[in-house]
Design a protein around this motif. Sequence first.
Motif, PDB file in Angstrom:
ATOM      1  N   ARG A 101      18.123  43.608 -41.330  1.00 36.18           N
ATOM      2  CA  ARG A 101      17.645  43.171 -42.743  1.00 36.18           C
ATOM      3  C   ARG A 101      16.797  41.697 -42.550  1.00 36.18           C
ATOM      4  NH1 ARG A 101      22.030  42.201 -45.996  1.00 36.18           N
ATOM      5  NH2 ARG A 101      23.294  43.527 -44.652  1.00 36.18           N
ATOM      6  N   PHE A 102      17.285  40.969 -41.611  1.00 35.77           N
ATOM      7  CA  PHE A 102      16.680  39.736 -41.325  1.00 35.77           C
ATOM      8  C   PHE A 102      15.459  39.957 -40.656  1.00 35.77           C
ATOM      9  CE2 PHE A 102      15.865  36.330 -38.270  1.00 35.77           C
ATOM     10  CZ  PHE A 102      15.953  35.153 -39.263  1.00 35.77           C
ATOM     11  N   ALA A 103      15.274  41.020 -39.829  1.00 38.44           N
ATOM     12  CA  ALA A 103      14.108  41.287 -38.977  1.00 38.44           C
ATOM     13  C   ALA A 103      13.128  41.851 -40.020  1.00 38.44           C
ATOM     14  CB  ALA A 103      14.286  42.529 -37.980  1.00 38.44           C
ATOM     15  N   LYS A 104      13.369  42.869 -41.047  1.00 34.64           N
ATOM     16  CA  LYS A 104      12.615  43.243 -41.960  1.00 34.64           C
ATOM     17  C   LYS A 104      12.039  42.290 -42.740  1.00 34.64           C
ATOM     18  CE  LYS A 104      12.107  47.199 -44.849  1.00 34.64           C
ATOM     19  NZ  LYS A 104      12.774  48.072 -45.868  1.00 34.64           N
ATOM     20  N   ALA A 105      12.900  41.361 -43.341  1.00 29.26           N
ATOM     21  CA  ALA A 105      12.380  40.030 -44.036  1.00 29.26           C
ATOM     22  C   ALA A 105      11.488  39.324 -43.574  1.00 29.26           C
ATOM     23  CB  ALA A 105      13.530  39.333 -44.901  1.00 29.26           C
ATOM     24  N   GLU A 112       9.456  38.169 -31.827  1.00 26.64           N
ATOM     25  CA  GLU A 112      10.881  37.817 -31.856  1.00 26.64           C
ATOM     26  C   GLU A 112      11.635  38.041 -33.111  1.00 26.64           C
ATOM     27  OE1 GLU A 112      13.337  36.766 -29.493  1.00 26.64           O
ATOM     28  OE2 GLU A 112      11.933  37.665 -28.054  1.00 26.64           O
ATOM     29  N   SER A 113      11.166  37.490 -34.300  1.00 27.00           N
ATOM     30  CA  SER A 113      12.221  37.507 -35.547  1.00 27.00           C
ATOM     31  C   SER A 113      11.804  38.879 -36.347  1.00 27.00           C
ATOM     32  CB  SER A 113      11.734  36.345 -36.355  1.00 27.00           C
ATOM     33  OG  SER A 113      10.490  36.462 -36.673  1.00 27.00           O
ATOM     34  N   SER A 114      10.682  39.778 -35.857  1.00 30.45           N
ATOM     35  CA  SER A 114      10.468  40.710 -36.751  1.00 30.45           C
ATOM     36  C   SER A 114      11.236  41.894 -35.801  1.00 30.45           C
ATOM     37  CB  SER A 114       9.137  41.245 -36.760  1.00 30.45           C
ATOM     38  OG  SER A 114       8.486  41.203 -35.571  1.00 30.45           O
ATOM     39  N   GLN A 115      12.103  41.722 -34.790  1.00 35.37           N
ATOM     40  CA  GLN A 115      12.444  42.730 -33.903  1.00 35.37           C
ATOM     41  C   GLN A 115      14.094  42.850 -34.303  1.00 35.37           C
ATOM     42  OE1 GLN A 115      11.425  44.981 -31.188  1.00 35.37           O
ATOM     43  NE2 GLN A 115      13.641  45.475 -31.848  1.00 35.37           N
ATOM     44  N   ALA A 225      11.999  46.915 -36.974  1.00 34.08           N
ATOM     45  CA  ALA A 225      13.066  46.190 -37.718  1.00 34.08           C
ATOM     46  C   ALA A 225      14.613  47.019 -37.272  1.00 34.08           C
ATOM     47  CB  ALA A 225      12.961  45.876 -39.099  1.00 34.08           C
ATOM     48  N   ALA A 226      14.526  48.294 -37.341  1.00 33.89           N
ATOM     49  CA  ALA A 226      15.505  49.088 -37.288  1.00 33.89           C
ATOM     50  C   ALA A 226      16.306  49.074 -35.832  1.00 33.89           C
ATOM     51  CB  ALA A 226      15.489  50.553 -37.508  1.00 33.89           C
ATOM     52  N   GLY A 227      15.351  48.941 -34.844  1.00 41.45           N
ATOM     53  CA  GLY A 227      15.774  48.537 -33.334  1.00 41.45           C
ATOM     54  C   GLY A 227      16.152  49.878 -32.721  1.00 41.45           C
ATOM     55  N   MET A 228      16.939  49.616 -31.477  1.00 39.97           N
ATOM     56  CA  MET A 228      17.474  50.917 -30.976  1.00 39.97           C
ATOM     57  C   MET A 228      18.986  50.881 -30.364  1.00 39.97           C
ATOM     58  SD  MET A 228      14.745  50.448 -27.986  1.00 39.97           S
ATOM     59  CE  MET A 228      14.437  48.986 -27.020  1.00 39.97           C
TER      60      MET A 228
END
Length: 430
Positions: A101-105, A112-115, A225-228
């Motif tokens: 949620r942090f990455a998405k926002a 870095e921060s959108s990952q 944002a969902a990552g892996m």
Amino acid sequence: GAVPGSANLKQVKLERESELRIEVSEEPLRLRVVNGTAEIFGSELPPEIWRTFPPRMKFAVFTWYGATIEMDGVTETDYTADETPMVSYINVHAILDARRRFAKASTSNDPESSQGPRVIVVGPTDSGKSTLTKMLLSWAAKQGWRPTFVDLDVGQGSITIPGSIAAAPIEMPLDPVEGFPLDMALVYYYGHASPNMNVELYKALVKELAQVLEKQFVGNPESRAAGMVINTMGWIEGIGYELLLHAIDTFNASVVLVLGQEKLFSRLKDVLRSKSNVDVVKLHKSGGVVARVKEVRKRSRNFKIQEYFYGLSKELSPYANTSSFSDLQVFRIGGGPQAPKSALPAGSTSVSNPLRVTPVNIDDRDLLHSVLAVSYAEEPDQIISSNVSGFVYVTEVNVQKKKITYLAPSPGTLPSKLLVAGSLAWLESV
Ligand code: ATP
């Protein structure tokens, strides 16, 4: 207790936060939830609906708030356990969810921060790595994320046949019977059941896969944002350990989940201490994980190949095709002929190049019963950097007529004429 009217019907009442552990016998088992809610490895079972589980499958039906389960059939074993590590697993999920949620926002385009979280699950064999991976992906998908699943386990792969490494976006909770979807997978063929056979090739393919995913993330903030969630193999000593470090580094993992081994945890914690953006987390192994001996692993590899061509319960029929030798080219990677000593600079010893791509004679008897990958490469020198569209299985080599017969999962000509051989063979038992 037994249900009147049927000899093999059995109801089990599960208290909150407990699970029913089942090993299916040689006969399929039917099961349903009659009351409450329950899930199999993170994927909720719809109420009342019967599902059929194939022979020898091992799994647990877990409930957070209590449920009544009905089984129809004779199991190898089934028992209830109220001690599970599930609360610690769901806590990990909650933390990952917050990071997504942090990455998405994140409004910036800062990589870095959108990952979102890049999770890698490590541990010895039979510690429940694949199972934890499934749970984390299913819980994330249930909340609307589309995390990327990465499978680096060439021995017991979950997406496609063994000997491959692969990645796939997970769009919904995994089906408890079917497992991982294959249709959108990005697959690289290594060709052997252990990374030991060609460590350099294994590393090269891991790198290729990571680079392609990295590029896809650039154009897809949602999936970024969902990552892996990355599943690894159970080989954690020597080269196996180095390959874990290589994977952590190559995929830029931000969370390392260590299952069931104190020693591995402390080693990783130590070497990764300098990286402030990597969290190393220790988790308990579930008492329900069923250990598999070498023979069973081999058999399960065989089943996985059978499943690729014939489906989980032999519901598919593969297509038999015949091609002329001249219409196909087969290659092997590594271990090719060594350069003659006379061709090398004085003083050096001859070594074979692990990444060398060499043509194989199609009349080579070794090709009979082998599994070949169909490469997307257009030229032989692109084979290592190309993913594969699927696999064929060689059933006949006719040297006189110069024809090769193979099974393929779909009809028609192959998407490419460049095929890759490894050391995986399959003796069809159907
Ligand atoms: P490998 O090192 O071979 O990849 P792994 O560490 O990934 O193994 P899993 O495949 O997750 O281990 O688990 C081994 C087997 O145990 C699987 O068949 C899985 O379905 C089963 N299993 C895992 N957890 C449970 C449980 N709580 N109850 C019953 N069976 C379980």
